[in-house]
Design a protein around this motif. Structure first.
Motif, short mmCIF file in Angstrom:
data_model
loop_
_atom_site.label_atom_id
_atom_site.label_comp_id
_atom_site.label_asym_id
_atom_site.label_seq_id
_atom_site.Cartn_x
_atom_site.Cartn_y
_atom_site.Cartn_z
N VAL A 95 1.40 -1.17 -0.23
CA VAL A 95 -0.24 0.43 0.19
C VAL A 95 1.23 1.49 -0.12
CG1 VAL A 95 -1.40 1.22 0.80
CG2 VAL A 95 -2.54 -1.23 1.64
N LYS A 96 0.98 2.22 -1.37
CA LYS A 96 1.92 3.13 -1.50
C LYS A 96 1.54 4.62 -0.64
CE LYS A 96 4.93 0.73 -5.01
NZ LYS A 96 5.05 0.45 -6.37
N ARG A 97 -0.77 4.62 -0.88
CA ARG A 97 -0.84 5.84 -0.93
C ARG A 97 -1.91 5.52 -0.06
NH1 ARG A 97 1.10 5.31 -6.36
NH2 ARG A 97 1.81 7.72 -6.65
N ALA A 98 -2.52 6.75 0.40
CA ALA A 98 -3.57 6.71 1.65
C ALA A 98 -4.51 6.74 1.68
CB ALA A 98 -3.72 7.80 2.46
N GLY A 99 -5.12 6.69 -0.57
CA GLY A 99 -6.29 6.52 -0.62
C GLY A 99 -6.84 5.34 -0.76
N GLU A 100 -5.17 4.80 -1.22
CA GLU A 100 -5.75 2.66 -1.07
C GLU A 100 -6.42 2.66 -0.48
OE1 GLU A 100 -2.27 1.48 -3.10
OE2 GLU A 100 -2.51 2.78 -4.68
N VAL A 101 -6.16 2.51 1.16
CA VAL A 101 -7.05 2.08 1.91
C VAL A 101 -8.49 2.10 2.50
CG1 VAL A 101 -6.22 2.26 5.19
CG2 VAL A 101 -4.99 2.88 3.14
N VAL A 102 -8.68 1.02 2.56
CA VAL A 102 -10.35 1.34 2.81
C VAL A 102 -10.47 0.74 4.46
CG1 VAL A 102 -12.20 -0.82 1.86
CG2 VAL A 102 -10.06 -0.17 0.15
N PRO A 103 -11.60 2.03 4.82
CA PRO A 103 -12.74 1.68 6.07
C PRO A 103 -11.88 0.27 6.77
CG PRO A 103 -13.46 3.63 5.06
CD PRO A 103 -12.78 3.06 3.95
N ASP A 104 -11.73 0.18 7.56
CA ASP A 104 -11.52 -0.84 8.55
C ASP A 104 -11.21 -1.64 7.71
OD1 ASP A 104 -13.80 -0.11 10.79
OD2 ASP A 104 -15.58 -0.50 9.27
N ALA A 105 -10.02 -1.86 6.71
CA ALA A 105 -9.50 -2.39 6.32
C ALA A 105 -8.31 -3.11 7.33
CB ALA A 105 -8.42 -2.16 5.12
N ALA A 106 -7.87 -4.65 6.93
CA ALA A 106 -7.12 -4.63 7.68
C ALA A 106 -5.48 -4.58 7.22
CB ALA A 106 -6.77 -6.24 8.67
N LEU A 107 -4.30 -3.78 7.27
CA LEU A 107 -3.36 -4.05 7.56
C LEU A 107 -2.27 -4.65 8.09
CD1 LEU A 107 -3.99 0.13 6.51
CD2 LEU A 107 -4.05 -1.62 5.01
N SER A 108 -0.82 -4.22 7.77
CA SER A 108 0.26 -5.27 8.58
C SER A 108 0.90 -3.91 8.39
CB SER A 108 0.71 -6.11 7.15
OG SER A 108 2.10 -6.86 8.07
N LEU A 109 2.25 -3.64 9.07
CA LEU A 109 2.47 -2.31 9.16
C LEU A 109 4.98 -3.66 9.98
CD1 LEU A 109 0.95 0.17 11.52
CD2 LEU A 109 1.21 -0.17 9.14
N THR A 110 5.50 -3.33 8.77
CA THR A 110 6.22 -3.69 9.09
C THR A 110 7.59 -3.02 9.50
OG1 THR A 110 6.20 -5.57 7.13
CG2 THR A 110 7.94 -4.99 7.46
N PHE A 111 8.11 -3.01 10.84
CA PHE A 111 9.20 -2.50 11.46
C PHE A 111 10.36 -3.07 11.07
CE2 PHE A 111 5.19 -0.91 13.00
CZ PHE A 111 5.38 -0.21 13.79
N ALA A 112 11.12 -2.85 11.57
CA ALA A 112 12.68 -3.28 10.97
C ALA A 112 13.35 -4.14 12.15
CB ALA A 112 13.94 -1.78 11.56
N ASP A 113 12.45 -4.32 13.21
CA ASP A 113 12.51 -5.73 14.37
C ASP A 113 11.40 -6.19 14.43
OD1 ASP A 113 10.99 -3.62 15.14
OD2 ASP A 113 11.59 -3.60 17.30
N GLY A 114 10.55 -6.05 13.09
CA GLY A 114 8.80 -6.87 13.26
C GLY A 114 8.30 -6.68 12.21
N LYS A 115 7.10 -6.82 12.65
CA LYS A 115 5.44 -6.76 12.03
C LYS A 115 4.50 -6.15 12.92
CE LYS A 115 6.21 -9.17 8.00
NZ LYS A 115 5.56 -9.80 6.51
N VAL A 116 3.29 -5.63 13.05
CA VAL A 116 2.57 -4.95 13.44
C VAL A 116 1.31 -5.16 12.79
CG1 VAL A 116 1.39 -3.42 15.10
CG2 VAL A 116 3.76 -3.92 15.33
N GLY A 117 0.05 -5.85 13.50
CA GLY A 117 -1.72 -6.34 13.20
C GLY A 117 -2.33 -4.50 12.84
N VAL A 118 -2.90 -4.01 12.43
CA VAL A 118 -3.90 -2.01 12.85
C VAL A 118 -5.03 -2.76 11.37
CG1 VAL A 118 -1.68 -1.42 13.36
CG2 VAL A 118 -2.78 -1.46 10.98
N THR A 119 -5.78 -2.12 12.17
CA THR A 119 -6.97 -1.74 11.20
C THR A 119 -7.60 -0.12 10.82
OG1 THR A 119 -8.21 -3.87 12.41
CG2 THR A 119 -9.58 -1.96 11.16
#
Length: 522
Positions: free
Chosen positions: A469-493
């Motif tokens: 996901v490169k742009r905010a306009g591509e995010v659908v409300p209540d969509a489950a996303l995954s954030l990848t950091f340098a030391d791991g991943k975090v799931g968000v809604t």
């Protein structure tokens, strides 16, 4: 005056020339009315146009003119010949017109060949036996000589006839060597002239002639005897310059005529044989030039007509180029479309074969494994090759005696040692190069990896399908996303006002950290 007239008067009777001639004629005819004379025929030319024959009878000391009248010629039992010794019966008489006496022959009897003719025949047989009369040794005359040498008397009519004829036909340079053409010294002088002309240098002040003419007017056998000289015949035969013999008239023959390269009937004929007619040459040349020009013109006309006929048979240039031009136009129209299609195919191929980090890592791993296998196999290959060469060397050594080949084996051993050192050095260098290339590839992989970007504080956002996901306009409300950091991943809604992070939960101490665990924002 009277005294002079008185002194001129004598008692002697005066006679006229005719009276003296008539008296001598009667005296001679009365004293020698019938005589027999033995002598050699000389100067015989055959019967005159009137039918009479005039010649001479001679011996070694005297000469007597003779005449045979037409009626007597018809009654003779044989024909007189030059040089024949005969016995003539007749009467002596005189010819008042020239103060000469002669014998009028009534009968002739052969008495054998004369001395001069016998000597001449002997010389002819001798020279013929030596091959001096052969046709093969005679040289052709030059077509157009530049210098002509003439051996003759400078005061006679012969040289004037020759010069006049040469001037009329083709004027050129003539060199005259003056000689006596009659007498005891004739043969020696003509011989010296022929040899002298041959001795002249080709480029001297007096140029050596290209052709020689030995000429003399007609005469009796005694008059022409100098040209029967044996030394003269040999000089003419040995001459390097072609020689034309023009001695006497057509009925006169001498030894020089037989050895010369060409015999002319008269001196004038020799000049005609020596040079062509200049006017005729010019006319022939003009005729040949005209024929050449006409032939060239006709040849050009034929070639031009043939070219025109061939040109009519050939198609026009537009017809020849019509089909290639059409093919070119069609290829031009297809080229732009083909370029577009080729570009789209290349773009699609490159899009499908996108360069990714995992691909680079996989290729680097494969190259490292291949290098490790090669490095592991190299010592075994070297040992196997050495064992094979050592075994071959032992087999060869077993077949031959070692004593004569000790020095050669030492050379082979040194060569093998050198090759071993070169092989070890080459293997070391290759391993270093491959290790350096692997290090460079690893550095490039680290540089191109997104992990270094994440280390600087950036986050990689992906959706449930794992798409980036490169742009905010591509995010659908209540969509489950995954954030990848340098030391791991975090799931968000995702929400409209932003994503709420999940409540932090305490992690069990005994369980390891799960970088892929997803929290809840509710």
């Amino acid at each position: 005056m009277s005294d002079l007239l008185s002194e001129s008067k004598t008692n002697a009777a005066e006679y006229t020339v005719s009276e003296i001639s008539g008296a001598l004629k009667r005296t001679v005819e009365d004293a020698f009315g019938n005589v027999r004379v033995r002598g050699e025929i000389s100067g015989y030319r055959g019967p005159h146009s009137s039918g009479h024959a005039y010649f001479s009878l001679k011996d070694d000391r005297a000469r007597l003119e003779a005449v045979v009248w037409k009626g007597t010629m018809s009654r003779l039992k044989f024909r007189p010949e030059e040089g024949m010794e005969v016995i003539a019966t007749g009467r002596l008489t005189t010819y008042p017109g020239s103060s000469k006496y002669q014998i009028v022959i009534d009968n002739l009897e052969p008495a054998g060949a004369g001395a001069l003719m016998a000597l001449l025949e002997e010389r002819k047989r001798k020279l013929a036996a030596e091959g001096l009369f052969e046709t093969e040794r005679k040289r052709p005359l030059p077509f157009l000589p530049k210098v002509i040498g003439v051996v003759t008397s400078p005061t006679g009519a012969v040289i004037r006839d020759i010069l006049h004829r040469i001037t009329d036909r083709f004027p050129l340079h003539v060199v005259v060597w003056p000689v006596r053409v009659q007498g005891e010294t004739c043969g020696a002088e003509v011989t010296a002239a022929v040899q002298g002309f041959n001795a002249l240098p080709p480029d001297g002040p007096i140029r050596r002639p290209d052709l020689l003419i030995v000429a003399r007017g007609g005469g009796s056998l005694e008059d022409l005897w100098g040209f029967n000289d044996e030394a003269l015949a040999r000089a003419v035969a040995a001459s390097d310059i072609p020689v034309i013999s023009a001695v006497g008239h057509e009925t006169d023959w001498t030894l020089i005529d037989l050895v010369a390269d060409m015999r002319a009937p008269t001196p004038t004929g020799a000049a005609e044989l020596a040079v062509p007619v200049k006017a005729e040459l010019e006319a022939n040349l003009a005729s040949l030039a005209a024929r050449l020009a006409a032939c060239t013109t006709r040849n050009f006309d034929r070639k031009r007509q043939a070219l025109r006929a061939a040109a009519r048979a050939l198609p026009l240039p537009d017809q020849l180029l019509a089909l290639p031009r059409r093919r070119f136009d069609e290829a031009t129209s297809r080229l732009s479309r083909a370029l577009e299609v080729s570009t789209e195919r290349k773009r699609a191929r490159l899009s499908g074969a996108r360069l990714t980090i995992s691909m680079l890592a996989r290729r680097a791993a494969e190259a490292r494994r291949h290098l490790d296998r090669v490095a592991a196999q190299l010592p075994r290959c070297i040992d196997a090759d050495l064992r094979d060469k050592r075994r071959r060397l032992e087999m060869v050594q077993a077949r031959i005696s070692p004593e004569p080949l000790t020095r050669r084996h030492a050379g082979f051993r040194e060569a093998m040692t050198g090759l071993q050192r070169r092989l070890d050095h080459a293997a070391t260098i290759r391993l270093q190069r491959m290790r350096f290339r692997l290090t460079q590839a690893d550095r490039l992989l680290t540089t191109l990896s997104h992990q270094s970007v994440l280390e600087r504080g950036f986050v990689l956002v992906t959706d449930e399908a794992g798409a980036l996901v490169k742009r905010a306009g591509e995010v659908v409300p209540d969509a489950a996303l995954s954030l990848t950091f340098a030391d791991g991943k975090v799931g968000v809604t995702a929400h409209e006002g932003g994503a709420r992070p999940p409540k932090p939960q305490p992690r069990p101490a005994s369980r390891p950290k799960d970088p892929g665990a997803q929290g809840s924002l509710f």
